[in-house]
Motif scaffolding. Sequence first.
Motif: not given
Length: 289
Positions: A170-181, A214-218
Motif C-alpha cells: 500500500r505505502d510504496a505505491p501510495y507515496a510514489g503516486i502521491y509525489m508524482l501528482f 488506487l491503494t485502498a484494497p491493500f
Amino acid sequence: MQTHVFAGFFGGMAAAVTLQPLDLLKTRVQQAPAAGIASAVKSLGSIHEAWRGTLPSLIRTSVGASLYMGLLSKFRDIRAEHSARISPLSIEKSSASSILPKLSALDNVLTGAAARSIVGFIMMPITVVKVRFESNHFNYRSIWSAVYDISRGPSGWKGLFSGYGATISRDAPYAGIYMLFYEASKDVLQLGWLPSPLVNSAAAVNASVLATTLTAPFDTVKTRIQVSVSNLTFPEAWKQITAGGWRSLFDGLSLRLARKALSAGISWGIYEEIVKLVAKRNILANETT
C-alpha cells in the motif's frame, strides 16, 4: 535535512490529533465483514472513545512523518544533484509555491516509494499497536500492554510486524503516486492570486485522493491481518475479504479518503511553509554576517 524532519514532525502531529476519529472508524469498518460506518459509530461508547489510540497514532504519524520527510528530502536532493551534474541548467524549484527541487516524474515516484518503504518498516511495530488500539476487538490499557500481548501471541515478536507485506504494497505505491501528482498539481494550481499555503494544501489533497483510491484494497487487507489473532496471511486475508465481493476491498474508503486528504492538506501545507520560513531566515542570517 533537520528542517525537513522538524517540519514533518509538526505537520504529522497536527494531522494525527485532529483526524484520529476518522482513522478509528476506518479501522472498525475494515475489521469485520459487512461492517458499515453506522455500526462503527454505534460501537463508540462515548465521544472520547473516538480518540482511542491517539497516542500510538500520534507517535506513528509525527515520528513517521518526520523520518519520511527527512529521508524524502535527502533522496530528492541526491536526485537533483545527479540531474545537475548531467545538465547544469536543470536545477529549479518544483513550483512557484515551493522551494523543493524539481524532479522528473520517475524520480518523484521512486524517491517517494523508497522513503516510504524504509520508514514503513521502522514504524511497523507502532503501526500494529495503533490498529489494535483502534479496533474494539482488544481492550489494551497502554502501549506497553499491547506490545506485551502481541509479542506473547503465536508469532512472538514477529507479530509486531504482521501485515508488513500488505503495508508496503500500500505505502510504496501510495507515496510514489502521491509525489508524482503532488508536484504536477502544484503546477496546475498556480493561478497567481492563490496564496502558496492554499496551493500546496490543495495539491496535497488532490494527490492524496488519487493515491488513496488506487491503494485502498491493500489498506483493507493490512487492517484485516493486523486485527486478526489467527495469523492471517496476505492471500488468506484477501480471500476472506473478497468472499463478500470485490467491493469489500474498498471498505472504509470514504473514511480513509477524508482522513488522508485532510491529513495531507494539513501536514504538507505546514511542512512546505516551515521549510520556506527556515530557508528565508537562513538567507537573512547569512546576509547580516
